[in-house]
Design a protein around this motif. Structure first.
Motif, PDB file in Angstrom:
ATOM      1  N   PRO A   1       9.178 180.587  66.515  1.00  0.00           N
ATOM      2  CA  PRO A   1      10.552 180.851  66.961  1.00  0.00           C
ATOM      3  C   PRO A   1      11.468 179.683  66.643  1.00  0.00           C
ATOM      4  O   PRO A   1      11.024 178.542  66.463  1.00  0.00           O
ATOM      5  N   ALA A   2      12.750 179.989  66.554  1.00  0.00           N
ATOM      6  CA  ALA A   2      13.729 178.926  66.372  1.00  0.00           C
ATOM      7  C   ALA A   2      13.694 177.993  67.569  1.00  0.00           C
ATOM      8  O   ALA A   2      13.339 178.387  68.677  1.00  0.00           O
ATOM      9  N   GLU A   3      14.051 176.727  67.327  1.00  0.00           N
ATOM     10  CA  GLU A   3      14.004 175.739  68.409  1.00  0.00           C
ATOM     11  C   GLU A   3      14.845 176.176  69.598  1.00  0.00           C
ATOM     12  O   GLU A   3      14.487 175.935  70.755  1.00  0.00           O
ATOM     13  N   SER A   4      15.931 176.901  69.330  1.00  0.00           N
ATOM     14  CA  SER A   4      16.800 177.357  70.416  1.00  0.00           C
ATOM     15  C   SER A   4      16.133 178.419  71.277  1.00  0.00           C
ATOM     16  O   SER A   4      16.563 178.693  72.394  1.00  0.00           O
ATOM     17  N   SER A   5      15.055 179.053  70.739  1.00  0.00           N
ATOM     18  CA  SER A   5      14.354 180.097  71.489  1.00  0.00           C
ATOM     19  C   SER A   5      13.188 179.546  72.286  1.00  0.00           C
ATOM     20  O   SER A   5      12.547 180.287  73.028  1.00  0.00           O
ATOM     21  N   MET A   6      12.862 178.278  72.103  1.00  0.00           N
ATOM     22  CA  MET A   6      11.759 177.692  72.843  1.00  0.00           C
ATOM     23  C   MET A   6      12.237 177.309  74.242  1.00  0.00           C
ATOM     24  O   MET A   6      13.401 176.954  74.446  1.00  0.00           O
ATOM     25  N   GLY A   7      11.331 177.382  75.182  1.00  0.00           N
ATOM     26  CA  GLY A   7      11.680 177.068  76.557  1.00  0.00           C
ATOM     27  C   GLY A   7      12.052 178.320  77.323  1.00  0.00           C
ATOM     28  O   GLY A   7      11.865 179.444  76.869  1.00  0.00           O
ATOM     29  N   GLY A   8      12.577 178.103  78.493  1.00  0.00           N
ATOM     30  CA  GLY A   8      12.961 179.229  79.327  1.00  0.00           C
ATOM     31  C   GLY A   8      11.801 179.758  80.144  1.00  0.00           C
ATOM     32  O   GLY A   8      10.640 179.395  79.932  1.00  0.00           O
ATOM     33  N   THR A   9      12.131 180.623  81.095  1.00  0.00           N
ATOM     34  CA  THR A   9      11.132 181.194  81.996  1.00  0.00           C
ATOM     35  C   THR A   9      11.068 182.692  81.804  1.00  0.00           C
ATOM     36  O   THR A   9      12.092 183.383  81.873  1.00  0.00           O
ATOM     37  N   LEU A  10       9.877 183.189  81.557  1.00  0.00           N
ATOM     38  CA  LEU A  10       9.652 184.625  81.453  1.00  0.00           C
ATOM     39  C   LEU A  10       9.520 185.199  82.851  1.00  0.00           C
ATOM     40  O   LEU A  10       8.672 184.773  83.634  1.00  0.00           O
ATOM     41  N   GLU A  11      10.372 186.162  83.172  1.00  0.00           N
ATOM     42  CA  GLU A  11      10.269 186.874  84.439  1.00  0.00           C
ATOM     43  C   GLU A  11       9.398 188.111  84.213  1.00  0.00           C
ATOM     44  O   GLU A  11       9.752 188.988  83.425  1.00  0.00           O
ATOM     45  N   ALA A  12       8.257 188.148  84.865  1.00  0.00           N
ATOM     46  CA  ALA A  12       7.291 189.219  84.614  1.00  0.00           C
ATOM     47  C   ALA A  12       6.998 189.996  85.880  1.00  0.00           C
ATOM     48  O   ALA A  12       6.908 189.422  86.974  1.00  0.00           O
ATOM     49  N   GLY A  13       6.845 191.305  85.727  1.00  0.00           N
ATOM     50  CA  GLY A  13       6.425 192.145  86.834  1.00  0.00           C
ATOM     51  C   GLY A  13       4.992 192.605  86.611  1.00  0.00           C
ATOM     52  O   GLY A  13       4.637 193.006  85.505  1.00  0.00           O
ATOM     53  N   TRP A  14       4.175 192.510  87.655  1.00  0.00           N
ATOM     54  CA  TRP A  14       2.781 192.967  87.594  1.00  0.00           C
ATOM     55  C   TRP A  14       2.643 194.184  88.497  1.00  0.00           C
ATOM     56  O   TRP A  14       3.006 194.129  89.674  1.00  0.00           O
ATOM     57  N   PHE A  15       2.121 195.266  87.933  1.00  0.00           N
ATOM     58  CA  PHE A  15       2.071 196.534  88.655  1.00  0.00           C
ATOM     59  C   PHE A  15       0.912 196.536  89.646  1.00  0.00           C
ATOM     60  O   PHE A  15      -0.133 197.163  89.439  1.00  0.00           O
ATOM     61  N   THR A  16       1.084 195.810  90.724  1.00  0.00           N
ATOM     62  CA  THR A  16       0.083 195.703  91.782  1.00  0.00           C
ATOM     63  C   THR A  16       0.770 195.184  93.032  1.00  0.00           C
ATOM     64  O   THR A  16       1.867 194.612  92.952  1.00  0.00           O
ATOM     65  N   GLY A  17       0.125 195.388  94.169  1.00  0.00           N
ATOM     66  CA  GLY A  17       0.722 194.902  95.409  1.00  0.00           C
ATOM     67  C   GLY A  17       0.556 193.415  95.617  1.00  0.00           C
ATOM     68  O   GLY A  17       1.378 192.773  96.282  1.00  0.00           O
ATOM     69  N   SER A  18      -0.504 192.846  95.060  1.00  0.00           N
ATOM     70  CA  SER A  18      -0.750 191.414  95.184  1.00  0.00           C
ATOM     71  C   SER A  18      -1.792 191.012  94.168  1.00  0.00           C
ATOM     72  O   SER A  18      -2.550 191.840  93.662  1.00  0.00           O
ATOM     73  N   ILE A  19      -1.824 189.734  93.849  1.00  0.00           N
ATOM     74  CA  ILE A  19      -2.831 189.170  92.945  1.00  0.00           C
ATOM     75  C   ILE A  19      -3.728 188.299  93.816  1.00  0.00           C
ATOM     76  O   ILE A  19      -3.402 187.161  94.134  1.00  0.00           O
ATOM     77  N   ASP A  20      -4.857 188.864  94.217  1.00  0.00           N
ATOM     78  CA  ASP A  20      -5.636 188.272  95.300  1.00  0.00           C
ATOM     79  C   ASP A  20      -6.567 187.152  94.863  1.00  0.00           C
ATOM     80  O   ASP A  20      -6.831 186.241  95.645  1.00  0.00           O
TER      81      ASP A  20
END
Length: 567
Positions: A74-93
């Motif tokens: 990726p271009a240097e400007s695309s590096m970094g940042g935080t991926l906001e992810a959803g996991w299809f479960t009630g909890s990660i135990d």
């Protein structure tokens, strides 16, 4: 280990630091993972599915880093940042690798840990924590040369002692991952030999050509390296929630059921083809989202960038959404109605078969998944195409009249029981209840939280539930743990001597045709004995917004080290 049917399995061909695509494909077939061959292709710069049609041999191993990217840098400007992810479960135990029995949990853990070896997207096996290896003794011995200078997230150095500790812990604690190491010699009887700080040898009881596949960070997962120092300091319970590995991301915080925050491992050894250190992202924030429409709405609104799993009933909504790409690969799974044989009336095979015959799989799939699955007549899935059959026994085929008669003859007509479920599987449970109540049974749905569900399921505190194997592409992996008399996932309490012996027999058979015949005999037995009423096989579907780049879709895996975000 050369054989007449597998001439590729020479010691030279199996040794590192990279195994070419042809040999790896043969290994996948011998391990029962041949269905992955059509799913893993060349790299893709965007978050889209791959079709494996590039035809390359994939001999290049890049720089050897665990996360060596096969995508465009990726271009240097695309590096970094935080991926906001959803996991299809009630909890990660739990995120402690050998104790994980839920596929979605391991999808997270694989971003925190490394294995000895791993798979490229083009099906080459390459080093992960091992930089090289040599196969000797006709395939029964593998000596790994480990990477030097690798540290765990807590700063401890990684050495061969950690490999020994990981394997000993996995086996001695009889974890769900232990069966994958069952052909290894006893650990203290030369099963694992630490030659020096960065050399370790594994000795198997017999030549075991597919061993390298079972040691990958991807489909194998038998030697995902844990930190002895962190476990001893934190204790197993805390380690399960906030584990310490060597992987591209480390756990910053984990509020179980609410939020898991991963931060970039600044000391990670993996690099891309251009020498850029991985991962590209600064971090990943994972939110459990158990309600199907909520995870799709969050994608569409931009509240999350990535969803690890899309419920099949919402697939069409994702396909038609603007600025959202559906990620799809063949599923390596089976699902069925689990009937707890420790509870009446499910100890009676005739009752179980009567219930199975009262279920119209096609109608269930249409109601529960809007048609986005295929009917399962048995547990072996179509992705493992070398052992799949279209003409499986029809013992469990839908015949409501016959099923109701069987229940009446067994004195179970009108039986009352419940289906244990979570919010994420509520639609499936409701569809099942509707069908069974139409057959004269009195069925209720019992919805609980994800944590409560897994505790009760594992303790056998339930009547029925819809469950199955969701991330074990080898038939052995999806059957051994479920149907051995002492299997760690035998939560239906299926006790059958013949099935027990057939499971052991197929493990000893290196000839694939012989193993196929044994596995099909085993499947026939399972269909007739009905530990589960088999329901469906489902595609592996996730989704990402168009600003997500570099995601590599391996069935049931969610690697994020090469992911970047464009503006």
């Amino acid at each position: 280990m050369p054989t007449d049917s597998n001439p590729e399995f020479t010691e030279e061909a199996l040794s590192g630091p990279v195994i070419d695509r042809r040999t790896t494909t043969a290994l996948l077939g011998a391990a029962g993972l041949s269905g992955l061959a059509g799913c893993l292709g060349g790299g893709s710069g965007n978050a889209t599915e791959t079709d494996g049609s590039d035809g390359s041999d994939g001999d290049s191993g890049g720089s050897g880093g665990s996360g060596d990217s096969e995508t465009d840098t990726p271009a240097e400007s695309s590096m970094g940042g935080t991926l906001e992810a959803g996991w299809f479960t009630g909890s990660i135990d739990t995120l402690d690798p050998p104790y994980i029995s839920v596929g979605q949990f391991f999808q997270v853990a694989a971003n925190i840990f490394n294995g000895l070896v791993t798979l490229n997207q083009d099906l080459t096996v390459r080093g992960d924590l091992a930089r090289d290896w040599e196969v000797t003794n006709e395939g029964a011995t593998i000596t790994f040369q480990l990477r030097e200078g690798v540290t765990f997230h807590n700063g401890d150095d990684f050495t061969a002692d950690d490999v020994l500790y990981t394997i000993r812990r996995t086996i001695e604690n009889e974890t769900p991952a232990a069966p994958k190491l069952s052909t290894l010699k006893p650990v203290d009887e030369d099963g694992v030999v630490v030659e020096d700080d960065y050399t370790v040898t594994l000795n198997f009881e017999q030549p075991m050509a597919p061993a390298l596949i079972y040691l990958t960070r991807g489909p194998g997962r038998a030697a995902t390296i844990v930190s002895q120092g962190a476990i001893e300091e934190m204790g197993r319970e805390q380690y399960a929630v906030e584990p310490v590995g060597t992987g591209p991301f480390e756990v910053a915080s984990h509020d179980v059921g609410s939020e898991l925050v991963l931060e970039r491992n600044e000391e990670y050894f993996g690099t891309d083809e251009d020498g850029n250190q991985l991962p590209y992202l600064d971090g990943v924030t994972i939110r459990p989202i158990p309600e199907p429409s909520s995870i799709v709405n969050a994608l569409q609104s931009g509240d999350i960038h990535f969803a690890n799993l899309i419920p099949l009933q919402n697939a069409s909504q994702v396909q038609s959404a603007d600025e959202v790409d559906m990620l799809q690969a063949p599923g390596v799974n089976w699902y069925g109605l689990a009937m707890n044989q420790d509870r009446e009336p499910f100890g009676d095979k005739q009752v179980r078969m009567g219930i199975a015959k009262c279920i119209d799989n096609e109608a269930f799939i249409e109601t529960a998944y809007f048609g986005n699955a295929i009917s399962a007549q048995g547990p072996i899935n179509k992705a493992t195409n070398w052992v799949w059959r279209d003409d499986k026994p029809d013992d469990q085929s839908f015949d409501r009249e016959e099923g109701m008669q069987m229940l009446e003859d067994a004195g179970a007509d009108g039986a009352s029981f419940s289906i244990l479920t979570t919010q994420s599987s509520l639609r499936q449970a409701q569809a099942m209840r509707q069908q069974l109540n139409s057959s004269g049974l009195s069925v209720e749905v019992e919805q609980v939280t994800s944590s409560t569900y897994w505790t009760r399921y594992e303790e056998g505190n339930y009547d029925t539930t819809i469950s199955g194997s969701v991330g074990d592409p080898d038939p052995d992996q999806s059957l051994w743990n479920f149907y051995r008399k002492d299997g760690p996932w035998n939560w239906v309490n299926f006790q059958n001597d013949e099935a027990h012996e057939l499971l052991a027999e197929q493990r000893r058979q290196l000839d694939r045709d012989e193993r196929m015949a044994t596995l099909q005999e085993l499947e026939d037995l399972l269909i007739s004995e009905v530990p589960h009423a088999y329901l469906s096989h489902q595609d592996d579907i996730g989704a990402a917004r168009t600003e997500v780049n570099g995601f590599t879709h391996i069935p049931f895996m969610r690697p994020l080290e090469t992911v970047s975000l464009s503006e």
